[in-house]
Design an enzyme around this catalytic site. Structure first.
Site, PDB file in Angstrom:
ATOM      1  CE  LYS A  63      -2.197  -1.285   3.738  1.00 51.39           C
ATOM      2  NZ  LYS A  63      -1.466  -2.550   3.923  1.00 51.39           N
ATOM      3  CB  THR A  64       3.717   2.366   2.161  1.00 46.27           C
ATOM      4  OG1 THR A  64       2.971   2.033   3.319  1.00 46.27           O
ATOM      5  CG2 THR A  64       4.487   3.645   2.386  1.00 46.27           C
TER       6      THR A  64
ATOM      7  CG  ASP B  78       0.057   3.509   6.886  1.00 41.73           C
ATOM      8  OD1 ASP B  78      -0.849   2.810   6.392  1.00 41.73           O
ATOM      9  OD2 ASP B  78       1.185   3.050   7.161  1.00 41.73           O
TER      10      ASP B  78
ATOM     11  CB  THR C  44      -5.105  -3.596   7.721  1.00 39.62           C
ATOM     12  OG1 THR C  44      -5.343  -2.905   8.947  1.00 39.62           O
ATOM     13  CG2 THR C  44      -3.647  -3.431   7.340  1.00 39.62           C
TER      14      THR C  44
ATOM     15  NE  ARG D 104       6.589  -4.106   5.865  1.00 37.49           N
ATOM     16  CZ  ARG D 104       5.396  -3.543   6.054  1.00 37.49           C
ATOM     17  NH1 ARG D 104       4.500  -4.144   6.803  1.00 37.49           N
ATOM     18  NH2 ARG D 104       5.116  -2.378   5.510  1.00 37.49           N
TER      19      ARG D 104
HETATM   20  P1  ADP Z   1       2.167  -1.851   3.227  1.00 35.24           P
HETATM   21  O1  ADP Z   1       2.191  -0.365   3.111  1.00 35.24           O
HETATM   22  O2  ADP Z   1       0.966  -2.485   2.583  1.00 35.24           O
HETATM   23  O3  ADP Z   1       2.370  -2.330   4.652  1.00 35.24           O
HETATM   24  P2  ADP Z   1       4.700  -1.720   1.782  1.00 35.24           P
HETATM   25  O4  ADP Z   1       4.357  -0.893   0.602  1.00 35.24           O
HETATM   26  O5  ADP Z   1       5.459  -1.038   2.892  1.00 35.24           O
HETATM   27  O6  ADP Z   1       3.408  -2.445   2.382  1.00 35.24           O
HETATM   28  O7  ADP Z   1       5.514  -2.988   1.246  1.00 35.24           O
HETATM   29  C1  ADP Z   1       6.398  -3.751   2.057  1.00 35.24           C
HETATM   30  C2  ADP Z   1       7.643  -4.101   1.253  1.00 35.24           C
HETATM   31  O8  ADP Z   1       7.308  -5.012   0.197  1.00 35.24           O
HETATM   32  C3  ADP Z   1       8.308  -2.885   0.589  1.00 35.24           C
HETATM   33  O9  ADP Z   1       9.719  -3.031   0.647  1.00 35.24           O
HETATM   34  C4  ADP Z   1       7.832  -2.964  -0.844  1.00 35.24           C
HETATM   35  O10 ADP Z   1       8.725  -2.433  -1.699  1.00 35.24           O
HETATM   36  C5  ADP Z   1       7.660  -4.460  -1.078  1.00 35.24           C
HETATM   37  N1  ADP Z   1       6.548  -4.739  -1.988  1.00 35.24           N
HETATM   38  C6  ADP Z   1       5.235  -4.769  -1.640  1.00 35.24           C
HETATM   39  N2  ADP Z   1       4.484  -5.057  -2.706  1.00 35.24           N
HETATM   40  C7  ADP Z   1       5.314  -5.201  -3.749  1.00 35.24           C
HETATM   41  C8  ADP Z   1       5.116  -5.525  -5.135  1.00 35.24           C
HETATM   42  N3  ADP Z   1       3.900  -5.758  -5.616  1.00 35.24           N
HETATM   43  N4  ADP Z   1       6.205  -5.581  -5.943  1.00 35.24           N
HETATM   44  C9  ADP Z   1       7.441  -5.355  -5.444  1.00 35.24           C
HETATM   45  N5  ADP Z   1       7.694  -5.065  -4.145  1.00 35.24           N
HETATM   46  C10 ADP Z   1       6.653  -4.997  -3.307  1.00 35.24           C
END
Ligand code: ADP
Length: 321
Positions: free
Chosen positions: A54-55, A99, A148, A207
């Site tokens: 998401k981030t 977030d 979430t 992650r």
């Molecule tokens: P969230 O905000 O949903 O908790 P993040 O965006 O922080 O998740 O993602 C966690 C890690 O996984 C980051 O390092 C991100 O770059 C990697 N990541 C997540 N989704 C993907 C994707 N579809 N392709 C490549 N890397 C991803």
């Protein structure tokens, strides 16, 4: 030695964002349209389990829109005044990433809804029956909200978002591609089989896959191994307490609690949570989705039930412990 920080693996363009092609393709259309119209992007509601991108997507939206990225955490905005200074400092088209959006206090929700809809904020100068407020105009901007738990966001607030993007747990093939791309970025050589095993042990979450890769690289570095192969991964998994079925300690504890204490269920989430010393929301947001996806547990109106597959895998894991 180079130690990657949290941002190192983040995709630097939408094409590097692996999986969820439909979501990414739609997003590209909305971004291109906004750019062609020389307009700000409509507000975006991002839904998905923790660690699923998401981030990363929010940052990519800002990058593709050539806009500033301002990130805030909903629980940190405890009163309208906290939001006010952020809103009044926004520039045209800025991306305001919020977030944990479901944790936004109600009083702040009101202010945000008006700001999102009309690009104004009403600032209360004096409260009480003769209270006064002044209306401050804002420039058009985009809220990108990540959550979430979308069900906890009120309907009126949710209706302010023109774009909703849904992510969920990843399949193993997609996770493997994410692992291979990350290994490539790190400049380490990894076999196809090793990538597959890491993907299978990542609870459907990018992650977790990336953290696992980093830990396995640690074992490779310390053991002076140049190649990450099946043998190294399997040995590292044992040391990290991750079972080859892909279950982590938290999963095993959950399944075990359901089996040992509730005879396989049905058991209420609160009862399981208090037994494990966890918050019910942690079980619902982080632990359960993977067990449901794997078909090891089912949700019934009377509570959680261990499936035959769940029982089988639990016995297998315990036999190996
Ligand atoms: P969230 O905000 O949903 O908790 P993040 O965006 O922080 O998740 O993602 C966690 C890690 O996984 C980051 O390092 C991100 O770059 C990697 N990541 C997540 N989704 C993907 C994707 N579809 N392709 C490549 N890397 C991803």
């Amino acid at each position: 030695m180079f130690v990657p920080n949290g941002d190192f693996f983040r995709p630097s363009s939408l094409d590097e964002f692996i999986g969820f092609k439909d979501v990414v393709d739609n997003l590209k259309v909305f971004i291109n349209s906004a750019k062609k119209r020389r307009s700000h992007l409509d507000h975006v509601f991002l839904v998905g389990p923790p660690g699923t991108g998401k981030t990363s997507l929010a940052r990519l939206i800002a990058r593709e829109m050539d806009a500033n990225f301002i990130a805030i955490n909903a629980p940190a905005i405890s009163k309208p005044a906290d939001l006010l200074s952020t809103l009044t400092n926004l520039k045209h088209g800025d991306i305001l990433f919020i977030d944990e959006f479901h944790r936004l206090p109600r009083s702040v929700e009101e202010v945000l809804m008006v700001a999102m809809e009309d690009f104004v904020v009403d600032y209360v100068v004096e409260s009480g029956p003769y209270g006064q407020s002044i209306r401050i105009p804002l420039v058009p901007f985009t809220v990108v909200a990540a959550t979430t738990r979308p069900a906890l966001v009120s309907n009126p607030l949710r209706s302010r978002f023109g774009i909703t993007l849904k992510l969920s747990l990843y399949d193993e093939n997609t996770l493997k591609q994410i692992v291979m791309q990350a290994a490539n970025k790190l400049g380490v050589f990894i076999t196809d089989e090793a990538g597959k095993i890491i993907a299978a042990c990542s609870r459907g979450t990018p992650r977790i896959a990336l953290n696992l890769l980093k830990r396995i690289v640690d074992f490779a570095v310390v053991g002076n191994t140049k190649i990450i192969d099946q043998e190294l991964v399997n040995k590292s998994l044992v040391k990290l307490g991750i079972h080859k079925t892909g279950l982590h300690e938290v999963d095993i504890k959950f399944l075990n609690a359901l089996w040992e204490h509730f005879g396989g269920g049905p058991a209420g989430i609160n009862a399981i949570a208090s037994l494990l010393g966890e918050e019910p929301s942690t079980l619902e947001d982080i632990i359960e989705p993977f067990l449901l996806q794997k078909g090891l547990v089912v949700r019934t109106p009377r509570g959680r039930v261990l499936t035959d597959k769940g029982k089988e895998i639990l016995l297998e894991v315990q036999g190996n412990m």
